[in-house]
Design an enzyme around this catalytic site. Structure first.
Site, mmCIF file in Angstrom:
data_model
loop_
_atom_site.group_PDB
_atom_site.id
_atom_site.type_symbol
_atom_site.label_atom_id
_atom_site.label_comp_id
_atom_site.label_asym_id
_atom_site.label_seq_id
_atom_site.Cartn_x
_atom_site.Cartn_y
_atom_site.Cartn_z
ATOM 1 N N SER A 157 0.917 -1.212 -0.086
ATOM 2 C CA SER A 157 0.014 -0.073 -0.005
ATOM 3 C C SER A 157 0.754 1.176 0.034
ATOM 4 O O SER A 157 2.034 1.294 0.475
ATOM 5 C CB SER A 157 -0.907 -0.031 1.221
ATOM 6 O OG SER A 157 -1.425 1.457 1.562
ATOM 7 N N TYR A 189 -0.878 -0.940 10.281
ATOM 8 C CA TYR A 189 -0.998 -1.109 8.646
ATOM 9 C C TYR A 189 0.181 -0.614 8.057
ATOM 10 O O TYR A 189 0.742 -1.458 7.222
ATOM 11 C CB TYR A 189 -2.257 -0.541 8.255
ATOM 12 C CG TYR A 189 -2.560 -0.748 6.923
ATOM 13 C CD1 TYR A 189 -3.270 -2.114 6.365
ATOM 14 C CD2 TYR A 189 -2.592 0.210 5.947
ATOM 15 C CE1 TYR A 189 -3.662 -2.303 5.259
ATOM 16 C CE2 TYR A 189 -3.035 -0.061 4.457
ATOM 17 C CZ TYR A 189 -3.597 -1.283 4.148
ATOM 18 O OH TYR A 189 -4.231 -1.638 2.957
ATOM 19 N N LYS A 199 2.828 -3.025 5.748
ATOM 20 C CA LYS A 199 2.986 -2.771 4.285
ATOM 21 C C LYS A 199 4.504 -2.531 3.928
ATOM 22 O O LYS A 199 4.947 -2.951 3.136
ATOM 23 C CB LYS A 199 2.190 -1.763 3.780
ATOM 24 C CG LYS A 199 0.542 -2.268 3.867
ATOM 25 C CD LYS A 199 0.181 -3.584 3.329
ATOM 26 C CE LYS A 199 -1.255 -3.972 2.984
ATOM 27 N NZ LYS A 199 -1.421 -5.036 2.181
#
Ligand code: NDP
Length: 246
Positions: free
Chosen positions: A141, A154, A158
């Site tokens: 991402s 998150y 990533k």
């Protein structure tokens, strides 16, 4: 029929980006392996793809369990004999500001997004090593590059995928296995539907192409990275974000 006779395993392909990637490979003649935690749902999605005249099979598998991944890959190999392309796509969010971020939400995001990529890549590259060829593509991402308020877990997962992929790309280059990453921006799926309209409107202001991405925008880049046109690309991260992070 660019991928005729090739077997493509896509994790988290029961919906969203993973499903679009599976459909795109199936339309190019590949046999696509649908993976999600819910086995019957994965089988139902595979049946829908077969009903359109393509090749597909579905398996329930939790990518956080190395044993479950190994067992599933053994079953796939029994039936389909090979895995040519792996797309690590399964991922989750559990957003919160660091001060409020629960330890379980940190652990769960790292377990699914990062350990999941480790588990599946470790098992599937063994097959590719024997075949002396393979393509591994992982969906990270842009948040793994820029960071984001409320997404420290998150973002870390990533960014981890990007660094992991560079290392594995170096390890497996001698066997003709390429390992690359796609870093999407905001793509319209169930995951982003959870974001409030106010936040969505703010993000849109910063996207030069003036729209959110569609799942097909990511699927197209996946097909490219898996194709012979990308044979000399490894260890790279391709950003697919409409210019958001320019
Ligand atoms: P969705 O939430 O729509 O789909 C996620 C998929 O992952 C589902 O098929 C889900 O199936 C599967 N999954 C979740 N946990 C597991 C697990 N433990 N084991 C196996 N499968 C699992 O997500 P998106 O399509 O939006 O996102 C796909 C990927 O793209 C993710 O990695 C995400 O981080 C990334 N991404 C998405 C962006 C976006 O804007 N949408 C932007 C940037 C990156 P089930 O629940 O049945 O197991």
């Amino acid at each position: 029929m660019q991928f005729k006779d090739e077997v493509v395993l896509i994790t988290g392909s029961t919906r969203g980006i993973g499903l679009a990637v599976a459909q795109a490979f199936a339309e190019q003649g590949a046999c696509v392996i649908i993976i999600g935690r819910d086995g019957p749902q994965a089988q139902a999605i595979a049946a829908q793809i077969r009903a359109k005249g393509h090749l597909a099979d579905g398996f329930g598998c939790d990518v956080t369990s190395l044993a479950n991944v190994q067992e599933t890959v053994n079953k796939i190999l029994d039936i389909h004999k090979r895995i040519d392309i792996l797309v690590n796509n399964a991922g989750i969010t559990r957003d919160n500001l660091l001060l409020r971020l629960d330890e379980n939400d940190w652990d769960e995001v790292i377990r699914v997004n990062l350990k999941g990529v480790f588990n599946v890549t470790k098992v599937v590259t063994k097959v590719m090593l024997k075949a002396k060829k393979g393509k591994v593509i992982s969906i990270a991402s842009v948040i793994g590059i820029t960071g984001n308020i409320g997404q420290s877990n998150y973002a870390a997962s990533k960014a981890g995928i990007i660094a992991f992929s560079k290392s594995v790309a170096r390890e497996f280059a001698y066997r003709n296995i390429t390992v690359n990453v796609i870093a999407p921006g905001y793509i319209r799926t169930d995951m982003t539907a959870k974001i409030s309209e106010a936040v969505q409107a703010k993000v849109l202001e910063h996207i030069p192409l003036s729209r959110f991405g569609e799942v097909a925008d990511v699927a197209g880049v996946c097909l490219f990275l898996a194709s012979p046109a990308a044979n000399y690309i490894t260890g790279q991260t391709i950003v697919v974000d409409g210019g958001l992070t320019i």
